[in-house]
Design a protein around this motif. Sequence first.
Motif, short mmCIF file in Angstrom:
data_model
loop_
_atom_site.label_atom_id
_atom_site.label_comp_id
_atom_site.label_asym_id
_atom_site.label_seq_id
_atom_site.Cartn_x
_atom_site.Cartn_y
_atom_site.Cartn_z
N ALA A 111 0.82 -1.21 0.00
CA ALA A 111 0.00 0.00 0.00
C ALA A 111 0.85 1.26 0.00
O ALA A 111 0.39 2.33 -0.43
N ARG A 112 2.10 1.15 0.46
CA ARG A 112 2.99 2.31 0.52
C ARG A 112 3.83 2.45 -0.74
O ARG A 112 4.67 3.34 -0.82
N ASP A 113 3.63 1.54 -1.71
CA ASP A 113 4.45 1.48 -2.91
C ASP A 113 5.92 1.41 -2.52
O ASP A 113 6.78 2.12 -3.05
N SER A 114 6.20 0.49 -1.59
CA SER A 114 7.56 0.37 -1.05
C SER A 114 7.92 -1.10 -0.95
O SER A 114 7.23 -1.98 -1.46
N SER A 115 9.03 -1.35 -0.28
CA SER A 115 9.52 -2.72 -0.15
C SER A 115 8.71 -3.50 0.88
O SER A 115 8.11 -2.92 1.79
N THR A 116 8.73 -4.82 0.72
CA THR A 116 7.96 -5.70 1.60
C THR A 116 8.82 -6.90 1.98
O THR A 116 9.27 -7.65 1.12
N PRO A 117 9.06 -7.12 3.27
CA PRO A 117 9.88 -8.26 3.69
C PRO A 117 9.19 -9.59 3.40
O PRO A 117 7.95 -9.69 3.40
N THR A 118 10.00 -10.61 3.17
CA THR A 118 9.47 -11.96 2.93
C THR A 118 8.52 -12.42 4.03
O THR A 118 7.44 -12.96 3.72
N PRO A 119 8.85 -12.27 5.33
CA PRO A 119 7.92 -12.77 6.34
C PRO A 119 6.56 -12.10 6.30
O PRO A 119 5.55 -12.73 6.64
N ALA A 120 6.50 -10.83 5.88
CA ALA A 120 5.21 -10.15 5.79
C ALA A 120 4.36 -10.73 4.68
O ALA A 120 3.13 -10.79 4.78
N VAL A 121 5.00 -11.17 3.59
CA VAL A 121 4.26 -11.81 2.50
C VAL A 121 3.72 -13.15 2.96
O VAL A 121 2.54 -13.47 2.77
N SER A 122 4.55 -13.96 3.60
CA SER A 122 4.10 -15.26 4.11
C SER A 122 2.97 -15.08 5.10
O SER A 122 1.96 -15.81 5.06
N HIS A 123 3.10 -14.12 5.99
CA HIS A 123 2.08 -13.85 7.01
C HIS A 123 0.75 -13.48 6.38
O HIS A 123 -0.31 -13.99 6.78
N SER A 124 0.77 -12.62 5.35
CA SER A 124 -0.48 -12.21 4.70
C SER A 124 -1.12 -13.35 3.93
O SER A 124 -2.35 -13.48 3.91
N ILE A 125 -0.31 -14.19 3.28
CA ILE A 125 -0.86 -15.35 2.58
C ILE A 125 -1.60 -16.25 3.58
O ILE A 125 -2.73 -16.70 3.33
N LEU A 126 -0.96 -16.52 4.69
CA LEU A 126 -1.55 -17.41 5.69
C LEU A 126 -2.82 -16.83 6.29
O LEU A 126 -3.80 -17.56 6.51
N LEU A 127 -2.83 -15.53 6.58
CA LEU A 127 -4.04 -14.92 7.11
C LEU A 127 -5.18 -15.02 6.09
O LEU A 127 -6.32 -15.34 6.45
N HIS A 128 -4.87 -14.74 4.84
CA HIS A 128 -5.89 -14.84 3.80
C HIS A 128 -6.45 -16.26 3.72
O HIS A 128 -7.67 -16.44 3.54
N ASN A 129 -5.59 -17.23 3.88
CA ASN A 129 -6.00 -18.62 3.73
C ASN A 129 -6.52 -19.26 5.02
O ASN A 129 -6.77 -20.45 5.07
N GLY A 130 -6.65 -18.44 6.07
CA GLY A 130 -7.35 -18.90 7.26
C GLY A 130 -6.51 -19.19 8.47
O GLY A 130 -6.98 -19.86 9.40
N ALA A 131 -5.28 -18.68 8.55
CA ALA A 131 -4.42 -18.99 9.69
C ALA A 131 -4.98 -18.47 11.01
O ALA A 131 -4.68 -19.00 12.07
N ALA A 132 -5.79 -17.42 10.97
CA ALA A 132 -6.31 -16.83 12.20
C ALA A 132 -7.70 -17.35 12.55
O ALA A 132 -8.35 -16.83 13.44
N THR A 133 -8.17 -18.38 11.85
CA THR A 133 -9.50 -18.91 12.11
C THR A 133 -9.43 -20.30 12.73
O THR A 133 -8.41 -20.98 12.65
N SER A 134 -10.52 -20.70 13.35
CA SER A 134 -10.55 -22.00 14.02
C SER A 134 -10.55 -23.15 13.03
O SER A 134 -10.24 -24.29 13.37
N GLU A 135 -10.91 -22.87 11.76
CA GLU A 135 -10.97 -23.93 10.76
C GLU A 135 -9.58 -24.39 10.32
O GLU A 135 -9.42 -25.45 9.72
#
Length: 559
Positions: A111-135
Motif C-alpha cells: 500500500a505504501r508502494d515500497s519494499s515488503t519483507p518476505t515474512p510479511a508476504v508469508s504472514h499475509s498469505i496465511l491470514l488470507h487462507n485462514g491462519a487466524a480462524t478455528s478452521e
Amino acid sequence: MHSRAGQIAQPEDLIDVDRLVGLYYDLVPDVADPVQQVVFGTSGHRGTSLNGSFTETHVAAIAAAVVEFRRNQGIDGPLYLGRDTHALSEPAQRTVVEVLVAAGIQVRVDARDSSTPTPAVSHSILLHNGAATSEGVRTAGPGIADGIVITPSHNPPTDGGIKYNGTDGGPAGGDVTGWIARRANELVRDGLASIERIPFERAVEHELVIKHDFMTTYVDDLDSVIDLEAIRAAGVRIAADTLGGAAVDYWAEIGERYGLDLTVVHPEPDPQFSFMTLDWDGKIRMDCSSPYAMASLRELMAPGSTNAGKYDLATGNDGDADRHGIVTPDGGLMNPNHFLAVAIDYLFRNRTGWSPNSGIGKTLVSSSLIDKVAADLGRPLIETPVGFKYFAEGLLDTSMGFGGEESAGASFLRRNGTVWTTDKDGFILDLLAAEIVATTGESPSAYHATLVEKHGESWYARVDAVATREEKAKLKDLSADAVTATTLAGEDITGRLVTAPGNGAAIGGLKVTTANAWFAARPSGTEDVYKIYAESFVSADHLEQVQDAARAVVADAIG
C-alpha cells in the motif's frame, strides 16, 4: 580473505545503478548458455543483468510460468507480491505486475508502494487462507492465495532474485520450482511469444491491482508471537540495523507501535548499499551472519567504543528480512548455530501454549548442539536437507514448533501454538533475543554459555573445495555405498547419509558422522566448488582434521 574485509565500501566498490537497470531491459538471455537459464535454487532464481542471468525476459517468463502453474492447480485467489530494496527488484516487480494483470490475476501490492519483507508476504498469505480462524489454514480450494517475493536475499547489490511462495505461505518445493523453471526456459526459447502483457502504467491502475497494507497487518499481529510487553517493561535497548533492506520502515513501526526503546540503524535505503562494510571476499553483501558485513554493528556494541553500554542488544537483517543477526555486548556477533540452539531451548521451556508433541526442525548441516538440546527437552528432532521449504508443512500443521537453518533463517509458532509464518522471519528471531534479555536478565550469548556448560563445546565451520561441474554432479547423486572409508579423523564412522533422516528427502550430497564429529558436503549451484560443513565436539584442531578427512572422503567417492 580480502585486504579490506570489514571496512566501509569505497566509491570503486559501488554499482552503476543506471547501467544495471538498463541491462535488465536490454539484454536478451541465451538459454543455450547454462549461466543465462532460469534455475531455481533453495530460494528461487537469482542472477544479475550484468551477465544476462537476471533480465526482464527471465522475470516475464517466470511470472507467466507461475500463471500456468496456478491454473493447473486451480489456484484462483489473489497473489501477494513483495520486493526488497535491491536495484533490480522494483523493475522486476513492474514486469510481474504487467504479466499477472494481463492474465486476469488479482495482485496485492504494498500500500505504501515500497519494499515488503518476505515474512510479511508469508504472514499475509496465511491470514488470507485462514491462519487466524478455528478452521485452520486452507491450502486448496476457491479463492486461495499464494505469493511472489522479488529478492536475491543477502546477495550483492548487482543481483536480482524472484521466488514463489505457495498456498502454504512457504517457499515452493522442488517439484513446483522445477516445473516453473522448465516452463520458463521454454517460454524464453520461444521468445516470450505466448506471453501477454499490459504496460505497467495501465496495469498498476487496473482494478486487479489491490493496495494491501502488509506492514500494519504484520506489525499489529506481532505480539501474538513475541512477548513485546516484557521487552517494553524491561526497557531493553535495541539497535536494529536493516543493512539497507526491506526491514527499515517495519522496525520503526514496531518500535513506535509497542513503545520499545529501539533505534533504527541505517534508516535510509540505498541501492548501492554504500554504507556497508565489505564481506570476507571484498564484495558488498547484506549477510547478517557475516562478522565482516556486520562490522559496523559489532563496532557499535564493542566494549570501549563510543557507544559502549548504550544498547543491550543489536540486531541485523538481510535484504528481505528473512534472516537474523544477533550482536551482544559480551559476545559480539553470535554464530547462527549458537543462537538457534538458544532460541530452541528458551522457546520450548517458555511457550506453555505449544503442544507437547511439537518438534524441532533443523537442517542436517546445522550444529549437533541442537540435537543435544532437543534430546534434553524430550522433543522430536526433524532433520531435513538444506532449504526452508522442508519446514513449511511442519510449521503449518504445528507438528514443528520451530524450524531453523544454519544460515540464520528460522521461524516458530505463535505463543498460543498456532502457525505464524512458514517462511524465514528475521524480525521474530531478533525480537526473541530481546525477549530473552527481558525475561532472563542475561544476553543470548550468556544463555549459550550455559548450554555449552551443560552439553559440551563444539567447533563448527563451513569451507569450500574446488570441484568441476562433472564432480559436482557426481556428488549431488552420490550413493552411501560410494563411501568406503571406515574412519574419520581418528574415529569410527557411524553413519553415511545421502537422504535426510527427518523426511527421507535427498540431501543432494553426503553427510558422514562419528561419535564426536560430522561433515556434510554439497555442491554449489553457482560456483565450481562444493561446500564442506563440519563440526567437532573435541577441539578446533580436530575440526581441521575432520575437514581434511572430508576432502579425502569426497575425492575418493566421486573419483
